[in-house]
Enzyme design. Structure first.
Site, PDB file in Angstrom:
ATOM      1  N   ASP A   1     -65.586   6.275 133.356  1.00  0.00           N
ATOM      2  CA  ASP A   1     -65.652   6.477 131.903  1.00  0.00           C
ATOM      3  C   ASP A   1     -66.621   7.592 131.509  1.00  0.00           C
ATOM      4  O   ASP A   1     -66.865   7.806 130.318  1.00  0.00           O
ATOM      5  CB  ASP A   1     -66.095   5.174 131.208  1.00  0.00           C
ATOM      6  CG  ASP A   1     -64.909   4.283 130.826  1.00  0.00           C
ATOM      7  OD1 ASP A   1     -63.777   4.812 130.697  1.00  0.00           O
ATOM      8  OD2 ASP A   1     -65.120   3.063 130.652  1.00  0.00           O
TER       9      ASP A   1
ATOM     10  N   HIS B   1     -66.368   1.211 118.485  1.00  0.00           N
ATOM     11  CA  HIS B   1     -67.460   2.177 118.330  1.00  0.00           C
ATOM     12  C   HIS B   1     -67.335   2.799 116.933  1.00  0.00           C
ATOM     13  O   HIS B   1     -66.207   3.040 116.463  1.00  0.00           O
ATOM     14  CB  HIS B   1     -67.319   3.331 119.337  1.00  0.00           C
ATOM     15  CG  HIS B   1     -67.949   3.098 120.673  1.00  0.00           C
ATOM     16  ND1 HIS B   1     -67.396   3.600 121.834  1.00  0.00           N
ATOM     17  CD2 HIS B   1     -69.093   2.464 121.049  1.00  0.00           C
ATOM     18  CE1 HIS B   1     -68.163   3.266 122.858  1.00  0.00           C
ATOM     19  NE2 HIS B   1     -69.200   2.580 122.417  1.00  0.00           N
TER      20      HIS B   1
ATOM     21  N   CYS C   1     -65.066  11.079 121.429  1.00  0.00           N
ATOM     22  CA  CYS C   1     -65.649  10.358 122.568  1.00  0.00           C
ATOM     23  C   CYS C   1     -65.999  11.298 123.713  1.00  0.00           C
ATOM     24  O   CYS C   1     -66.900  11.018 124.493  1.00  0.00           O
ATOM     25  CB  CYS C   1     -64.676   9.308 123.089  1.00  0.00           C
ATOM     26  SG  CYS C   1     -64.234   8.060 121.896  1.00  0.00           S
TER      27      CYS C   1
ATOM     28  N   ARG D   1     -70.658   0.722 133.167  1.00  0.00           N
ATOM     29  CA  ARG D   1     -71.035   2.060 132.672  1.00  0.00           C
ATOM     30  C   ARG D   1     -72.546   2.306 132.723  1.00  0.00           C
ATOM     31  O   ARG D   1     -73.001   3.412 132.398  1.00  0.00           O
ATOM     32  CB  ARG D   1     -70.540   2.257 131.231  1.00  0.00           C
ATOM     33  CG  ARG D   1     -69.034   2.241 131.092  1.00  0.00           C
ATOM     34  CD  ARG D   1     -68.586   2.813 129.751  1.00  0.00           C
ATOM     35  NE  ARG D   1     -68.852   4.247 129.646  1.00  0.00           N
ATOM     36  CZ  ARG D   1     -68.655   4.974 128.550  1.00  0.00           C
ATOM     37  NH1 ARG D   1     -68.217   4.404 127.458  1.00  0.00           N
ATOM     38  NH2 ARG D   1     -68.919   6.275 128.535  1.00  0.00           N
TER      39      ARG D   1
ATOM     40  N   ARG E   1     -70.864  -3.010 120.502  1.00  0.00           N
ATOM     41  CA  ARG E   1     -71.625  -2.404 121.608  1.00  0.00           C
ATOM     42  C   ARG E   1     -73.116  -2.280 121.263  1.00  0.00           C
ATOM     43  O   ARG E   1     -73.952  -2.974 121.814  1.00  0.00           O
ATOM     44  CB  ARG E   1     -71.043  -1.024 121.948  1.00  0.00           C
ATOM     45  CG  ARG E   1     -69.560  -1.044 122.343  1.00  0.00           C
ATOM     46  CD  ARG E   1     -69.373  -1.656 123.712  1.00  0.00           C
ATOM     47  NE  ARG E   1     -67.983  -1.683 124.117  1.00  0.00           N
ATOM     48  CZ  ARG E   1     -67.371  -0.735 124.835  1.00  0.00           C
ATOM     49  NH1 ARG E   1     -68.020   0.330 125.215  1.00  0.00           N
ATOM     50  NH2 ARG E   1     -66.099  -0.872 125.178  1.00  0.00           N
TER      51      ARG E   1
HETATM   52  N1  ARG Z   1     -63.652   3.199 128.081  1.00  0.00           N
HETATM   53  C1  ARG Z   1     -64.787   3.572 127.305  1.00  0.00           C
HETATM   54  C2  ARG Z   1     -65.532   2.331 126.851  1.00  0.00           C
HETATM   55  O1  ARG Z   1     -64.909   1.375 126.485  1.00  0.00           O
HETATM   56  C3  ARG Z   1     -64.370   4.398 126.124  1.00  0.00           C
HETATM   57  C4  ARG Z   1     -65.512   4.965 125.348  1.00  0.00           C
HETATM   58  C5  ARG Z   1     -65.082   5.730 124.174  1.00  0.00           C
HETATM   59  N2  ARG Z   1     -66.144   6.474 123.632  1.00  0.00           N
HETATM   60  C6  ARG Z   1     -66.443   6.574 122.341  1.00  0.00           C
HETATM   61  N3  ARG Z   1     -67.379   7.393 121.995  1.00  0.00           N
HETATM   62  N4  ARG Z   1     -65.831   5.857 121.441  1.00  0.00           N
HETATM   63  O2  ARG Z   1     -66.720   2.272 126.868  1.00  0.00           O
END
Ligand code: ARG
Length: 295
Positions: A94, A194, A288, A119, A165
């Site tokens: 990612d 996000h 992103c 991550r 998040r």
């Molecule tokens: N697969 C990543 C996650 O879920 C995607 C992140 C997308 N990034 C963003 N800035 N919205 O963390």
């Protein structure tokens, strides 16, 4: 006798109406050169699912992702922007979503601390990059936050998302690190996990957002702070149209967001659609992939 006007009596052009958009669009928009950080998707796969867009059974074409990512990078360079590159790391699929690695404003950097184990190691790679490139004021966070994924900058304010998040505790921490007022906004729709999937800065004063991604109270906060915002709809958000990057004139956005293209043009912005479908499989699009560096 002189009559006092009733509230709304002379508001012949209601805010947010197509005519209001057209009048706002009559302005000339001036681009400002930006500095960005991106990470090529050479290691991109979907081998775990941490958001509703990720499906580990759906194959990913990494080569196509790299090709589309290059198109995005070249578009930014052609528009006159500086793009720095972060080297991808094996085992961190990612990492292409470089926006999540930190958040910068006024030369200060507030580092990330990822919510999910998969991550977590990305944060140190971002930190090493910033320190190697002269960003000495780097704040290592104590609280969970996913960088520019959940922080945006508009009107001198840091807009900050929470609910999926980034934690609210990180918002206060970011304010201390950055010295800018931080406005907490609660995200309520898991598809828009996000902030940058539901809200974007179009220029120094204006944002675009889809209200449905926010709690009713946060919608009222946004309406107070940004009465002239471009109000997008659910279809715009679902097409990842709000996951955009703007230089105050050119708005680079996912080509699938055709409805938003027209709304931006009506406001005098120049939409620049790019094809980025492969990276949608990870739950991300244009924004992103890009961290803006604000000195
Ligand atoms: N697969 C990543 C996650 O879920 C995607 C992140 C997308 N990034 C963003 N800035 N919205 O963390």
């Amino acid at each position: 006798m002189i009559e006092t006007p009733r509230p709304g009596q002379y508001e012949v052009v209601p805010a947010g109406s197509p005519l209001a958009d057209l009048l706002a669009g009559a302005k000339t928009r001036t681009a400002r050169a930006r500095e960005y950080l991106m990470c090529p998707p050479e290691r991109f796969t979907v081998e775990y699912a941490i958001n509703p867009w990720m499906d580990t059974d759906r194959p990913v074409d990494t080569e196509l992702a790299v090709k589309q990512w290059r198109g995005l990078r070249e578009t930014l360079v052609r528009l006159g922007h500086t793009v720095h590159t972060l080297d991808p790391v094996a085992g961190l699929p990612d990492m292409v979503y470089a926006a999540n690695g930190a958040f910068t404003v006024d030369g200060h950097v507030y580092g990330a601390r990822f919510r999910y184990e998969q991550r977590r190691a990305e944060a140190a790679h971002h930190r090493a990059w910033y320190l190697a490139h002269g960003w000495s004021d780097f704040h290592i966070p104590e609280h969970t936050n996913e960088g520019e994924g959940d922080f945006a900058y508009a009107n001198g304010l840091v807009l900050a998302g929470y609910g999926f998040r980034t934690t609210v505790a990180a918002h206060a921490e970011a304010q201390e690190a950055l010295g800018r007022p931080v406005i907490s906004l609660r995200l309520v729709d898991p598809r828009f996990y996000h902030l940058d999937t539901a809200l974007a800065a179009l220029d120094d004063e204006t944002v675009a957002y889809w209200p449905g991604a926010f709690s009713p109270a946060s919608q009222r906060v946004l309406a107070q702070l940004f009465p002239d915002a471009l109000i997008a709809d659910e279809a715009d958000a679902l097409a990842f149209g709000l996951n955009l990057v703007s230089d105050s004139r050119h708005v680079v956005l996912n080509s699938a967001a055709s409805g938003l293209v027209g709304k931006l043009a009506a406001r005098g912005y120049e939409p620049v659609p790019v094809e980025l479908a492969e990276l949608l499989k990870g739950g991300g699009s244009v924004k992103c992939c890009i961290a803006e560096l604000r000195r």
